[in-house]
Design a protein around this motif. Structure first.
Motif, PDB file in Angstrom:
ATOM      1  N   ALA A 163       0.825  -1.212   0.000  1.00 17.59           N
ATOM      2  CA  ALA A 163       0.000   0.000   0.000  1.00 17.59           C
ATOM      3  C   ALA A 163       0.859   1.263   0.000  1.00 17.59           C
ATOM      4  N   ALA A 164       1.972   1.235   0.740  1.00 17.22           N
ATOM      5  CA  ALA A 164       2.854   2.398   0.787  1.00 17.22           C
ATOM      6  C   ALA A 164       3.507   2.651  -0.567  1.00 17.22           C
ATOM      7  N   ALA A 165       3.993   1.569  -1.210  1.00 19.58           N
ATOM      8  CA  ALA A 165       4.614   1.713  -2.531  1.00 19.58           C
ATOM      9  C   ALA A 165       3.598   2.206  -3.549  1.00 19.58           C
ATOM     10  N   ARG A 166       2.410   1.682  -3.465  1.00 23.40           N
ATOM     11  CA  ARG A 166       1.339   2.103  -4.365  1.00 23.40           C
ATOM     12  C   ARG A 166       0.992   3.578  -4.150  1.00 23.40           C
ATOM     13  N   VAL A 170       2.855   6.051  -3.365  1.00 24.35           N
ATOM     14  CA  VAL A 170       3.811   6.994  -3.941  1.00 24.35           C
ATOM     15  C   VAL A 170       4.000   6.780  -5.440  1.00 24.35           C
ATOM     16  N   GLY A 171       3.235   5.858  -6.020  1.00 25.95           N
ATOM     17  CA  GLY A 171       3.273   5.687  -7.469  1.00 25.95           C
ATOM     18  C   GLY A 171       4.347   4.769  -7.994  1.00 25.95           C
ATOM     19  N   ALA A 172       4.740   3.768  -7.214  1.00 25.91           N
ATOM     20  CA  ALA A 172       5.723   2.799  -7.713  1.00 25.91           C
ATOM     21  C   ALA A 172       5.193   2.147  -8.992  1.00 25.91           C
ATOM     22  N   ALA A 173       6.078   1.969  -9.952  1.00 27.32           N
ATOM     23  CA  ALA A 173       5.669   1.408 -11.248  1.00 27.32           C
ATOM     24  C   ALA A 173       5.477  -0.097 -11.188  1.00 27.32           C
ATOM     25  N   ARG A 174       6.274  -0.776 -10.364  1.00 23.63           N
ATOM     26  CA  ARG A 174       6.180  -2.229 -10.259  1.00 23.63           C
ATOM     27  C   ARG A 174       6.384  -2.615  -8.797  1.00 23.63           C
ATOM     28  N   ILE A 175       5.475  -3.436  -8.304  1.00 21.97           N
ATOM     29  CA  ILE A 175       5.559  -3.919  -6.923  1.00 21.97           C
ATOM     30  C   ILE A 175       5.510  -5.440  -6.964  1.00 21.97           C
ATOM     31  N   VAL A 176       6.514  -6.074  -6.418  1.00 16.78           N
ATOM     32  CA  VAL A 176       6.604  -7.534  -6.380  1.00 16.78           C
ATOM     33  C   VAL A 176       6.592  -7.979  -4.924  1.00 16.78           C
ATOM     34  N   VAL A 177       5.799  -8.993  -4.626  1.00 18.49           N
ATOM     35  CA  VAL A 177       5.770  -9.561  -3.275  1.00 18.49           C
ATOM     36  C   VAL A 177       6.125 -11.030  -3.351  1.00 18.49           C
ATOM     37  N   ILE A 178       7.096 -11.434  -2.524  1.00 18.96           N
ATOM     38  CA  ILE A 178       7.583 -12.810  -2.532  1.00 18.96           C
ATOM     39  C   ILE A 178       7.188 -13.496  -1.236  1.00 18.96           C
ATOM     40  N   GLY A 179       6.610 -14.700  -1.367  1.00 18.89           N
ATOM     41  CA  GLY A 179       6.220 -15.465  -0.194  1.00 18.89           C
ATOM     42  C   GLY A 179       6.431 -16.944  -0.404  1.00 18.89           C
ATOM     43  N   VAL A 180       6.359 -17.694   0.685  1.00 23.90           N
ATOM     44  CA  VAL A 180       6.499 -19.149   0.614  1.00 23.90           C
ATOM     45  C   VAL A 180       5.181 -19.750   0.141  1.00 23.90           C
ATOM     46  N   GLY A 218      -2.476 -17.579  -0.042  1.00 25.06           N
ATOM     47  CA  GLY A 218      -3.662 -16.758   0.179  1.00 25.06           C
ATOM     48  C   GLY A 218      -3.317 -15.299   0.414  1.00 25.06           C
ATOM     49  N   ARG A 219      -2.256 -15.059   1.139  1.00 26.31           N
ATOM     50  CA  ARG A 219      -1.831 -13.671   1.387  1.00 26.31           C
ATOM     51  C   ARG A 219      -1.244 -13.040   0.128  1.00 26.31           C
ATOM     52  N   LEU A 220      -0.602 -13.853  -0.686  1.00 24.95           N
ATOM     53  CA  LEU A 220      -0.109 -13.339  -1.963  1.00 24.95           C
ATOM     54  C   LEU A 220      -1.280 -12.905  -2.850  1.00 24.95           C
ATOM     55  N   GLU A 221      -2.410 -13.590  -2.719  1.00 27.44           N
ATOM     56  CA  GLU A 221      -3.602 -13.177  -3.461  1.00 27.44           C
ATOM     57  C   GLU A 221      -4.068 -11.793  -3.002  1.00 27.44           C
ATOM     58  N   ILE A 222      -3.979 -11.552  -1.709  1.00 26.65           N
ATOM     59  CA  ILE A 222      -4.352 -10.230  -1.193  1.00 26.65           C
ATOM     60  C   ILE A 222      -3.410  -9.174  -1.756  1.00 26.65           C
ATOM     61  N   ALA A 223      -2.100  -9.465  -1.765  1.00 26.86           N
ATOM     62  CA  ALA A 223      -1.119  -8.527  -2.317  1.00 26.86           C
ATOM     63  C   ALA A 223      -1.413  -8.248  -3.788  1.00 26.86           C
ATOM     64  N   GLU A 224      -1.789  -9.303  -4.506  1.00 25.73           N
ATOM     65  CA  GLU A 224      -2.113  -9.140  -5.930  1.00 25.73           C
ATOM     66  C   GLU A 224      -3.341  -8.246  -6.104  1.00 25.73           C
ATOM     67  N   SER A 225      -4.316  -8.372  -5.207  1.00 21.53           N
ATOM     68  CA  SER A 225      -5.513  -7.542  -5.313  1.00 21.53           C
ATOM     69  C   SER A 225      -5.199  -6.063  -5.075  1.00 21.53           C
ATOM     70  N   LEU A 226      -4.060  -5.800  -4.430  1.00 20.65           N
ATOM     71  CA  LEU A 226      -3.609  -4.420  -4.218  1.00 20.65           C
ATOM     72  C   LEU A 226      -2.727  -3.921  -5.355  1.00 20.65           C
ATOM     73  N   GLY A 227      -2.472  -4.772  -6.339  1.00 27.05           N
ATOM     74  CA  GLY A 227      -1.698  -4.347  -7.497  1.00 27.05           C
ATOM     75  C   GLY A 227      -0.291  -4.888  -7.570  1.00 27.05           C
ATOM     76  N   ALA A 228       0.060  -5.800  -6.664  1.00 28.15           N
ATOM     77  CA  ALA A 228       1.410  -6.364  -6.663  1.00 28.15           C
ATOM     78  C   ALA A 228       1.489  -7.610  -7.529  1.00 28.15           C
ATOM     79  N   VAL A 229       2.701  -7.929  -7.959  1.00 22.87           N
ATOM     80  CA  VAL A 229       2.964  -9.185  -8.677  1.00 22.87           C
ATOM     81  C   VAL A 229       3.336 -10.229  -7.632  1.00 22.87           C
ATOM     82  N   PRO A 230       2.539 -11.301  -7.487  1.00 17.43           N
ATOM     83  CA  PRO A 230       2.853 -12.316  -6.475  1.00 17.43           C
ATOM     84  C   PRO A 230       3.864 -13.330  -6.999  1.00 17.43           C
ATOM     85  N   SER A 274      -5.046   4.672   0.421  1.00 13.91           N
ATOM     86  CA  SER A 274      -4.167   3.569   0.814  1.00 13.91           C
ATOM     87  C   SER A 274      -4.490   2.270   0.064  1.00 13.91           C
ATOM     88  N   GLY A 275      -5.739   2.073  -0.310  1.00 13.25           N
ATOM     89  CA  GLY A 275      -6.154   0.823  -0.932  1.00 13.25           C
ATOM     90  C   GLY A 275      -6.410  -0.290   0.070  1.00 13.25           C
TER      91      GLY A 275
END
Length: 394
Positions: free
Chosen positions: A216-219, A221-231, A236-248, A343-344
């Protein structure tokens, strides 16, 4: 927010103070939690009282609980509530009156002029409130200290002269208000320490409470690409990150640096934020930082000592920075963004529980069996079974 320091607080309306006996979830050294009724008349140093609206569960709470607390404690340091009473001096100092909704920081600093941190308002660095030294923090003061009502996992908690209080807009949604502190942390770590800005590529390790906040913070300020890495277990949490605009991205014992390169089209990251404490793995992955990129470390994990590729660091003019807590300015920005709907985080499901459910929930979370959504919020006034709001992920 309008400043009301010039109002005669003696003439402001007063709400009733707290009841004499207050229900609280007291967490024990043996990793159990019991409901007790604590006596507000036993308070020492109280300058006001807060009726607790929410006490969001942070990974620090879970970690302390799982490791075994030093003594019985009312946990909860991400606190939002309504001021029910406050003395004139603190009403003016905090610019709050009875009836105002506020958010608290967990720090209870010494406020002495001979303290280098307090002298400049850097309260998170005061030795008295240090998590590992002084331990005078909201949600960490023992239950046998005065009233014992020093944490958010209770119907009411006391305010002290050194409490750090921020007035909230009355109309701010209760679920969003509960994000005030973690979102402020994320703004401090991702933007202030990490340097994320419009057009940045931000890679976040861990889709937990602070990882989602960092998206949400990166979004914001207008970050062009947001990647979230998880195990794999965090799908399920990566799905939440994706719904905020991140690449899971799922890391199934892969090389972290190679994962980052693939997820960013070979370009690497401007900001690499480790929210889980991977230690050496995160430091090794710093070789894929772009020029003047930053590795931000938000946890020690199990490898606090590791090798560092100095050649790569120097060639890229990169920075490695450790972070803890947040600045007062970050709290103010967090409130403004949340109140402004920027914030999203409103799309993240909130798992709300009452005090009677704290024992079960903390036990589950301490053993890695918590809900999918990282936004677990204790609502001390809630007297009904566990309710999940706004979303289908639990």
């Amino acid at each position: 927010m309008t400043n009301r320091a010039d109002i005669d607080t003696a003439s402001t309306p007063s709400l009733a103070g707290p009841p004499t006996m207050v229900r609280a979830a007291v967490s024990m050294p043996d990793t159990t939690t019991t409901i007790r009724h604590l006596d507000t008349s036993a308070a020492v140093g109280a300058v006001g009282w807060l009726e607790v609206e929410s006490s969001a569960v942070c990974g620090t709470d879970v970690g302390l609980y799982g490791a075994g607390l030093d003594s019985p404690t009312v946990l909860g340091h991400h606190v939002v509530g309504t001021v029910v009473s406050v003395d004139r001096t603190q009403s003016a100092a905090w610019d709050v009156r009875p009836g105002d909704r506020v958010a608290l920081e967990e720090y209870l600093p010494c406020m002495q002029q001979d303290c280098p941190a307090c002298r400049i308002g850097d309260h998170r660095m005061c030795p008295q409130t240090d998590l590992f030294v002084g331990k005078r923090r909201v949600g960490l003061v023992p239950a046998n200290d005065g009233s014992g009502l020093h944490g958010g996992n209770a119907e009411y908690m006391q305010l002290s002269a050194n409490s750090l209080v921020y007035r909230l807009p009355a109309e701010l949604d209760a679920d969003l208000a509960a994000w005030t502190q973690p979102f402020a942390n994320a703004l401090d770590w991702t933007v202030d320490a990490g340097g994320a800005e419009e057009g940045s590529t931000v890679v976040i390790i861990g889709p937990g409470y602070h990882g989602i906040s960092a998206v949400a913070a990166a979004r914001a300020v207008g970050a062009a690409r947001i990647v979230v890495i998880g195990v794999p277990e965090s799908a399920g949490r990566l799905e939440i990150a994706e719904s905020l605009g991140a690449v899971p991205v799922i890391n199934d014992n892969d090389d972290l640096a190679e994962l980052i390169l693939r997820a960013t089209g070979g370009e690497g990251a401007d900001v690499l934020l480790d929210t889980v404490g991977l230690g050496g793995q995160a430091v090794a992955a710093a070789r894929v930082l772009r020029k003047r990129g930053r590795l931000v470390i938000g946890g020690l994990g199990s490898t606090p000592v590791c090798e560092l590729d100095l050649k790569s660091l120097v060639r890229g003019a990169n920075t490695i920075v450790g972070v803890r807590g947040r600045s007062p300015d970050a709290v103010t920005r967090s409130i403004e963004l949340l109140a402004g709907g920027r914030s999203g985080l409103e799309i993240v499901p909130s798992v709300d529980i009452g005090l009677d459910e704290v024992d079960d929930m903390l036990g589950r979370m301490a053993t890695g069996q918590g809900p999918v959504s990282p936004h677990v919020v204790i609502r001390p006034q809630l007297r009904r079974p566990n309710t999940q709001k706004r979303g289908t992920l639990s």
